[in-house]
Design an enzyme around this catalytic site. Structure first.
Site, PDB file in Angstrom:
ATOM      1  N   LEU A  87       0.841  -1.197   0.000  1.00  0.00           N
ATOM      2  CA  LEU A  87       0.000   0.000   0.000  1.00  0.00           C
ATOM      3  C   LEU A  87       0.882   1.256   0.000  1.00  0.00           C
ATOM      4  O   LEU A  87       0.726   2.140  -0.831  1.00  0.00           O
ATOM      5  CB  LEU A  87      -0.908  -0.031   1.250  1.00  0.00           C
ATOM      6  CG  LEU A  87      -1.688   1.250   1.573  1.00  0.00           C
ATOM      7  CD1 LEU A  87      -2.710   1.542   0.484  1.00  0.00           C
ATOM      8  CD2 LEU A  87      -2.396   1.130   2.923  1.00  0.00           C
ATOM      9  N   THR A  88       1.838   1.310   0.945  1.00  0.00           N
ATOM     10  CA  THR A  88       2.648   2.508   1.176  1.00  0.00           C
ATOM     11  C   THR A  88       3.429   2.949  -0.056  1.00  0.00           C
ATOM     12  O   THR A  88       3.952   2.129  -0.808  1.00  0.00           O
ATOM     13  CB  THR A  88       3.618   2.251   2.352  1.00  0.00           C
ATOM     14  OG1 THR A  88       2.843   1.913   3.490  1.00  0.00           O
ATOM     15  CG2 THR A  88       4.475   3.469   2.658  1.00  0.00           C
ATOM     16  N   ALA A 129       2.338   8.324   0.101  1.00  0.00           N
ATOM     17  CA  ALA A 129       1.172   7.798   0.802  1.00  0.00           C
ATOM     18  C   ALA A 129       1.573   6.875   1.940  1.00  0.00           C
ATOM     19  O   ALA A 129       2.078   5.779   1.730  1.00  0.00           O
ATOM     20  CB  ALA A 129       0.275   7.029  -0.172  1.00  0.00           C
ATOM     21  N   SER A 179       0.257   7.211   6.191  1.00  0.00           N
ATOM     22  CA  SER A 179      -1.011   7.303   6.924  1.00  0.00           C
ATOM     23  C   SER A 179      -2.099   7.888   6.025  1.00  0.00           C
ATOM     24  O   SER A 179      -3.271   7.554   6.158  1.00  0.00           O
ATOM     25  CB  SER A 179      -0.829   8.195   8.151  1.00  0.00           C
ATOM     26  OG  SER A 179       0.081   7.600   9.036  1.00  0.00           O
ATOM     27  N   ARG A 203      -4.654  -5.340  12.734  1.00  0.00           N
ATOM     28  CA  ARG A 203      -4.004  -4.601  13.826  1.00  0.00           C
ATOM     29  C   ARG A 203      -3.823  -5.404  15.114  1.00  0.00           C
ATOM     30  O   ARG A 203      -2.791  -5.269  15.768  1.00  0.00           O
ATOM     31  CB  ARG A 203      -4.747  -3.291  14.107  1.00  0.00           C
ATOM     32  CG  ARG A 203      -4.236  -2.215  13.194  1.00  0.00           C
ATOM     33  CD  ARG A 203      -4.807  -0.840  13.457  1.00  0.00           C
ATOM     34  NE  ARG A 203      -4.561  -0.074  12.245  1.00  0.00           N
ATOM     35  CZ  ARG A 203      -5.501   0.413  11.453  1.00  0.00           C
ATOM     36  NH1 ARG A 203      -6.774   0.258  11.762  1.00  0.00           N
ATOM     37  NH2 ARG A 203      -5.172   1.065  10.364  1.00  0.00           N
ATOM     38  N   GLU A 209       1.251  -0.136  10.240  1.00  0.00           N
ATOM     39  CA  GLU A 209      -0.187  -0.459  10.225  1.00  0.00           C
ATOM     40  C   GLU A 209      -0.998   0.581  10.994  1.00  0.00           C
ATOM     41  O   GLU A 209      -1.894   0.251  11.753  1.00  0.00           O
ATOM     42  CB  GLU A 209      -0.432  -1.888  10.728  1.00  0.00           C
ATOM     43  CG  GLU A 209       0.124  -2.891   9.721  1.00  0.00           C
ATOM     44  CD  GLU A 209      -0.410  -4.296   9.932  1.00  0.00           C
ATOM     45  OE1 GLU A 209      -1.573  -4.442  10.335  1.00  0.00           O
ATOM     46  OE2 GLU A 209       0.349  -5.241   9.659  1.00  0.00           O
TER      47      GLU A 209
END
Lengths: 385, 261
Positions: A124-125, A129, A131, A242, A363
């Protein structure tokens, strides 16, 4: 405390501990020092069916829940969270597929994940991008034969080592995060390469790299879920994963507490063991209280998820924040009571201290998660049913 | 390729205590484990099954609680297990034990290869494996450190000898004993553990294996333990004194007297 684990959960926990103590403990310092990916240990874990735990029975798994996974991550992290994160990241990279993937896609990938033949990762990161998920710039343009991926992902756990990657990319740039979709990309797909491997403070046995996509053609059948649901999927996925980070932090804290008690029992100063000094006792007691409270929160959240409760955003954030702050505090104090020895690489605590830090960051940083908790708190006006 | 593995439950310690009255092991307060060298035999059998197919069947002769080591072997990958348990088997020496195990292997019928650990932690004789092969009239290879190949009904292995290894072939069926250099036993698996809990383990008596009662247990034993004792270790050290030359001369003279040089 009695956590009322099922027979199967007790078996999982004790087998994970056996793997940690017999296979990881003898090599953890070396893996950390050399930043070496723990291939052989992951093979041992696969042989012990650990990768089957989070895969549905239909796809050759054991159909375990969030708590089962947390128990494994906790036990592995108690000895080395660098190794445990390689395992946990594979479950993270698999979860979207399990939850939203087509049956065809599941048939193709899940049995191979379950047997440990394939390792997964989640991407994703990006540089823009973290948080802020709306900063994703990687695009997936619809073309003949599938989607063309372009962009660079960064800080990807299991990067270069995993065989399949769940990648979040924009199928509709104009819609921002609402135009994001998820794709399964095989290692070796033309146009998909790996950038530099990061050098890290902690969890150094794990591999963290950039993923580079240059006109990488992914078949349309490798899209997970529908077009444009990527953002919703990611939020759901992270809510669910999480407690796993919480379990990782909990394991590190537990390991540090044990090491601190061991050391202070044997270290003689002023004619008696350190543990006989009241100041040290107070510190150890506080550490033990926090560790047990973290365990309670992590297990309870995992159970809430396994019970099928629909919205657990707040609980999951709490479990992650509390356990990771605990890990940082406990490893700091454990190092403190061990004094100079704790600071040296001959003892395990300095590694645990370094390994703990990431759990407050990834995360969802603990600051962002406190925002999330506060938002939910406002929604329910602080009340509890 | 069907493989029988003979294992034994032993006290989980090397510091055995002997009851001076009965000359038998004191078993109270000692946890029982699978004989450590047998874990290599189980692992090798499981690996051979993974290579060549077939089934791995684990056998042990012992009291009802020996069931635990059979379940442990299943958790590590064995398919089936049989417990040989009968009051008539009690007090067996290696000869009677081998006869009993051999009868069970014969009863299993289609066994291509039988594997044993090199020796046990408690008895320490290393006699059972060769004796099984003798009873069955099969070839035997000891100290196997690697199974190279099994093809066309023949087995080719490496066996450890003092200064290296030998490559040996034998026709199947055969019996081998393995050394710890052969593999690294795997950990149990979750599926294996769940199978080991639910496995139904048949118990075979002397009658079930068609054993001649005079050849099993105490009556089938050719040896009796008369006395067990820890050998007294006496060392006769002697310190030479005087100048270095004196000491060397004195040492040389002693060596000559002892005809060592």
């Amino acid at each position: 405390l009695e956590y009322f684990l099922t027979e199967q959960q007790k078996t999982i926990k004790s087998l994970a501990r056996k793997i940690a103590e017999e296979k990881i403990l003898p090599v953890r310092a070396e893996l950390d020092e050399k930043e070496e990916f723990p291939r052989a240990i992951l093979k041992n874990m696969a042989d012990a069916d650990m990768f089957r735990i989070f895969i549905p029975e239909k796809y050759d798994g054991l159909g375990g829940g969030c708590l089962d996974l947390c128990l494994v991550v906790e036990e592995l992290s108690r000895v080395c969270s660098g190794v445990s994160v390689c395992f946990a990241a594979s479950s993270l990279g698999t979860y979207s597929l399990i939850e939203f993937g087509s049956d065809e896609l599941k048939q193709k990938y899940l049995p191979a994940i379950a047997s440990g033949q394939k390792l997964a990762a989640f991407a994703l990161t990006e540089a823009s991008a973290g948080s802020d998920v709306s900063g994703v710039r990687t695009t997936a343009e619809k073309v003949k034969g599938g989607y063309l991926l372009n962009g660079t992902k960064q800080f990807i756990t299991n990067g270069g080592e995993a065989d399949m990657y769940t990648v979040i990319a924009l199928t509709d740039k104009a819609r921002g995060p609402r135009g994001a979709s998820a794709f399964l990309v095989d290692k070796g797909t033309p146009g998909f390469t790996f950038g530099k491997k990061e050098k890290k403070l902690g969890i150094r046995a794990s591999a963290t790299t950039e993923l580079v996509f240059r006109n990488c053609l992914v078949p349309a059948s490798n899209m997970i879920g529908r077009e444009g649901v990527g953002y919703v999927m990611v939020m759901k996925l992270l809510d669910r994963s999480r407690p796993g980070v919480g379990a990782q932090a909990l394991g590190v804290a537990q390991g540090a507490l044990e090491a601190a008690v061991d050391y202070t029992r044997t270290r003689i100063q002023f004619g008696h063991p350190l543990i006989a000094i009241q100041t040290v006792q107070q510190m150890l007691a506080d550490m033990a209280i926090k560790v047990e409270a973290a365990r309670l929160l992590v297990y309870s959240t995992a159970r809430t998820i396994d019970a099928g409760v629909k919205n657990f955003t707040e609980e999951s954030a709490m479990a992650k924040v509390f356990a990771s702050d605990t890990a940082m505090q406990v490893t700091t104090d454990a190092l403190q009571v061990c004094g100079g020895a704790g600071y040296m690489k001959d003892y395990p605590i300095e590694k645990m201290f370094r390994d703990a830090k990431i759990t407050q960051i990834y995360e969802g940083s603990n600051q962002v998660l406190r925002d999330v908790i506060a938002f939910e708190l406002r929604k329910r006006r602080g009340k509890r049913g | 390729m069907n493989i029988a593995v003979c294992i034994k439950q032993v006290p989980g310690t090397t510091k055995v205590k002997i009851d001076p009255q009965t000359n038998t092991l004191v078993r109270q307060g000692i946890e029982n484990i699978i004989n450590p060298l047998d874990t290599y035999a189980v692992e090798e059998a499981v690996r051979l099954r993974e290579r060549y197919g077939g089934e791995v069947i684990v056998l042990t002769m012992g009291p009802p609680q020996a069931d635990a080591v059979l379940r442990e072997a299943i958790s590590h990958g064995a398919d089936k297990a049989v417990l040989l348990c009968d009051a008539a088997f009690a007090g067996a020496d290696t000869l009677a034990t081998s006869y009993t195990l051999a009868r069970a292997i014969a009863r299993l019928d289609n066994i291509d290869l039988s594997i044993c650990g090199r020796q046990t932690l408690d008895g320490d004789t290393g006699q059972v494996a060769p004796e099984i092969s003798e009873v069955l009239g099969l070839p035997f290879i000891s100290y196997v450190s690697k199974v190279e190949e099994i093809s066309n009904g023949r087995l080719r292995v490496q066996r450890l000898v003092e200064e290296g290894y030998e490559t040996v072939e034998a026709p199947l069926p055969a019996v081998i004993s393995v050394v710890k250099e052969i593999n690294t036993p795997r950990l149990p698996s979750l599926r294996g553990l769940s199978r080991s809990k639910s496995a139904v383990i048949p118990v075979w008596t002397a009658a079930d294996i068609g054993a001649d009662k005079s050849l099993v247990g105490l009556s089938g034993s050719a040896t009796r333990v008369v006395k067990i004792f820890f050998p007294k270790r006496e060392s006769h050290g002697e310190k030479l004194s005087g100048t270095l030359e004196c000491q060397v001369d004195s040492l040389l003279e002693r060596l000559r007297t002892a005809k060592s040089i």
